[in-house]
Design a protein around this motif. Structure first.
Motif, short mmCIF file in Angstrom:
data_model
loop_
_atom_site.label_atom_id
_atom_site.label_comp_id
_atom_site.label_asym_id
_atom_site.label_seq_id
_atom_site.Cartn_x
_atom_site.Cartn_y
_atom_site.Cartn_z
N THR A 157 0.83 -1.20 0.00
CA THR A 157 0.00 0.00 0.00
C THR A 157 0.86 1.25 0.00
O THR A 157 2.00 1.26 0.50
CB THR A 157 -0.95 0.06 1.22
N ILE A 158 0.30 2.33 -0.53
CA ILE A 158 0.94 3.64 -0.53
C ILE A 158 -0.18 4.68 -0.48
O ILE A 158 -1.21 4.51 -1.13
CB ILE A 158 1.85 3.84 -1.76
N ALA A 159 0.01 5.73 0.31
CA ALA A 159 -1.06 6.72 0.48
C ALA A 159 -0.47 8.10 0.71
O ALA A 159 0.57 8.25 1.37
CB ALA A 159 -1.96 6.35 1.66
N ARG A 160 -1.15 9.09 0.17
CA ARG A 160 -0.80 10.46 0.49
C ARG A 160 -1.25 10.76 1.91
O ARG A 160 -2.33 10.33 2.35
CB ARG A 160 -1.49 11.42 -0.48
N GLN A 161 -0.43 11.50 2.64
CA GLN A 161 -0.73 11.80 4.04
C GLN A 161 -0.65 13.31 4.25
O GLN A 161 0.20 13.99 3.65
CB GLN A 161 0.29 11.10 4.95
N GLU A 162 -1.54 13.83 5.09
CA GLU A 162 -1.51 15.26 5.41
C GLU A 162 -0.20 15.61 6.11
O GLU A 162 0.26 14.88 6.99
CB GLU A 162 -2.68 15.63 6.30
N ARG A 163 0.38 16.74 5.72
CA ARG A 163 1.67 17.12 6.30
C ARG A 163 1.55 17.56 7.75
O ARG A 163 2.57 17.67 8.44
CB ARG A 163 2.31 18.21 5.44
N THR A 164 0.35 17.83 8.23
CA THR A 164 0.16 18.21 9.63
C THR A 164 -0.07 17.00 10.53
O THR A 164 -0.14 17.15 11.75
CB THR A 164 -1.05 19.15 9.75
N ALA A 165 -0.19 15.82 9.96
CA ALA A 165 -0.48 14.62 10.74
C ALA A 165 0.75 14.18 11.53
O ALA A 165 1.88 14.27 11.04
CB ALA A 165 -0.93 13.50 9.82
N PRO A 166 0.55 13.70 12.76
CA PRO A 166 1.69 13.15 13.52
C PRO A 166 2.18 11.86 12.87
O PRO A 166 1.40 11.13 12.26
CB PRO A 166 1.10 12.90 14.90
N VAL A 167 3.46 11.60 13.02
CA VAL A 167 4.06 10.40 12.43
C VAL A 167 4.89 9.69 13.49
O VAL A 167 5.66 10.33 14.22
CB VAL A 167 4.96 10.75 11.22
N SER A 168 4.75 8.37 13.58
CA SER A 168 5.59 7.58 14.46
C SER A 168 6.84 7.13 13.70
O SER A 168 6.97 7.36 12.51
CB SER A 168 4.81 6.36 14.98
N GLY A 169 7.72 6.47 14.40
CA GLY A 169 8.94 5.99 13.76
C GLY A 169 10.11 6.92 14.04
O GLY A 169 9.98 7.97 14.68
N ILE A 170 11.26 6.54 13.57
CA ILE A 170 12.48 7.32 13.74
C ILE A 170 12.55 8.37 12.63
O ILE A 170 12.53 8.04 11.44
CB ILE A 170 13.72 6.42 13.69
N GLU A 171 12.62 9.64 13.02
CA GLU A 171 12.72 10.72 12.03
C GLU A 171 14.18 10.89 11.62
O GLU A 171 15.06 11.06 12.48
CB GLU A 171 12.19 12.03 12.61
N LEU A 172 14.42 10.84 10.33
CA LEU A 172 15.77 10.99 9.80
C LEU A 172 15.86 12.26 8.96
O LEU A 172 15.02 12.48 8.09
CB LEU A 172 16.13 9.78 8.93
N PRO A 173 16.86 13.09 9.21
CA PRO A 173 17.03 14.29 8.39
C PRO A 173 17.48 13.91 6.99
O PRO A 173 18.23 12.94 6.80
CB PRO A 173 18.12 15.08 9.13
N VAL A 174 17.02 14.67 6.03
CA VAL A 174 17.35 14.41 4.63
C VAL A 174 18.34 15.47 4.15
O VAL A 174 18.11 16.66 4.30
CB VAL A 174 16.09 14.43 3.75
N SER A 175 19.44 15.03 3.59
CA SER A 175 20.37 15.93 2.92
C SER A 175 20.43 15.49 1.47
O SER A 175 19.72 14.58 1.06
CB SER A 175 21.75 15.90 3.58
#
Length: 275
Positions: free
Chosen positions: A139-157
């Motif tokens: 599955t793949i879905a568009r998600q609202e950018r204001t929604a909370p997200v679980s998991g480890i947040e990784l910075p993107v360079s």
């Protein structure tokens, strides 16, 4: 175990819209798309700077004249063109004035997929929207950018239009290109091979746009990504220097529930329950 897996999926993707099917063939990912009114199945490639359309299809769909350029891929360089102001719709996202690359994708399709390849959806789609991706769940879905997200947040360079995230290898942090178009295992640069003192263990066929190539194979020391450790991974040498120190693709990323927001320079990874 099934209940635990479902609970984690819901925790990571709490406000995602109704999910679209994600077609997984081996370590290649496909979604339904529409290009200028023409429905098509498209290959996902987050590390492709542009979306690409097969030259024959572009002519059939009358997308207009192309400006001549050179496309650089994992197999080398290949003649291509640019067509501007193309409308692409996928996953509830509309790119109304997209600039697309046009090149012959018949070799890539036949060699890597065993079938015709008409469209590659690239970085422009991933920059436009936050996407919740479950490779194993399909599955793949568009998600609202204001929604909370679980998991480890990784910075993107990034470098050369390719986004990368930090990983740990041999006790050191290095940048690894985040590449959902890589279906062939990790790629490693010549510089990192030298820094780690690795020795080749064989050759393996590879290459994407630009043609087929043979690449040296190495075994990596333990790699840690998003809280998951991967011991003794096989990696292919990047002979053209197209990638950063490392390039990781679907073979590793399918172990996670993923949220990408490349427009806001963030990626979240949550280890997916196994079993």
């Amino acid at each position: 175990m099934i209940r635990a897996a479902l609970a984690l999926v819901l925790a990571l993707f709490p406000f995602a819209a109704a999910a679209d099917p994600l077609v997984v063939r081996g370590d290649r990912l496909f979604v339904a798309a529409d290009v200028a009114g023409h429905p098509v199945e498209a290959l996902l490639d987050s590390a492709a700077e542009l979306s690409f359309i097969d030259r024959a299809r572009a002519a059939e769909w009358k997308l207009g004249a192309a400006e001549a350029v050179t496309a650089r891929g994992s197999g080398g360089e290949q003649d291509a063109g640019l067509i501007r102001n193309v409308t692409i719709t996928a996953l509830g996202v509309t790119l109304s004035q997209a600039t697309v690359g046009v090149t012959d994708l018949s070799d890539v399709g036949a060699r890597l997929l065993g079938r015709r390849l008409d469209v590659i959806l690239g970085h422009d789609l991933f920059a436009e929207a936050r996407l919740a991706i479950d490779i194993e769940g399909g599955t793949i879905a568009r998600q609202e950018r204001t929604a909370p997200v679980s998991g480890i947040e990784l910075p993107v360079s990034g470098h050369d239009g390719i986004d990368s995230i930090p990983v740990r290898i041999a006790g050191k942090t290095v940048q690894a290109d985040f590449d959902l178009g890589n279906g062939g295992g990790p790629l490693i640069s010549k510089a990192l091979v030298a820094a780690l003192g690795l020795q080749p263990v064989g050759l393996e066929p590879g290459g994407g746009i630009g043609g087929a190539i043979s690449t040296e194979i190495y075994y990596l020391p333990e790699l840690e990504l998003g809280g998951v450790r991967f011991p003794r991974l096989r990696a292919r040498l990047d002979p053209h220097g197209n990638a950063g120190p490392l390039n990781i693709g679907v073979s590793l990323l399918r172990r996670f529930l993923i949220v990408t927001d490349l427009g806001q320079r963030k990626i979240w990874l949550a280890p997916r329950p196994r079993g």
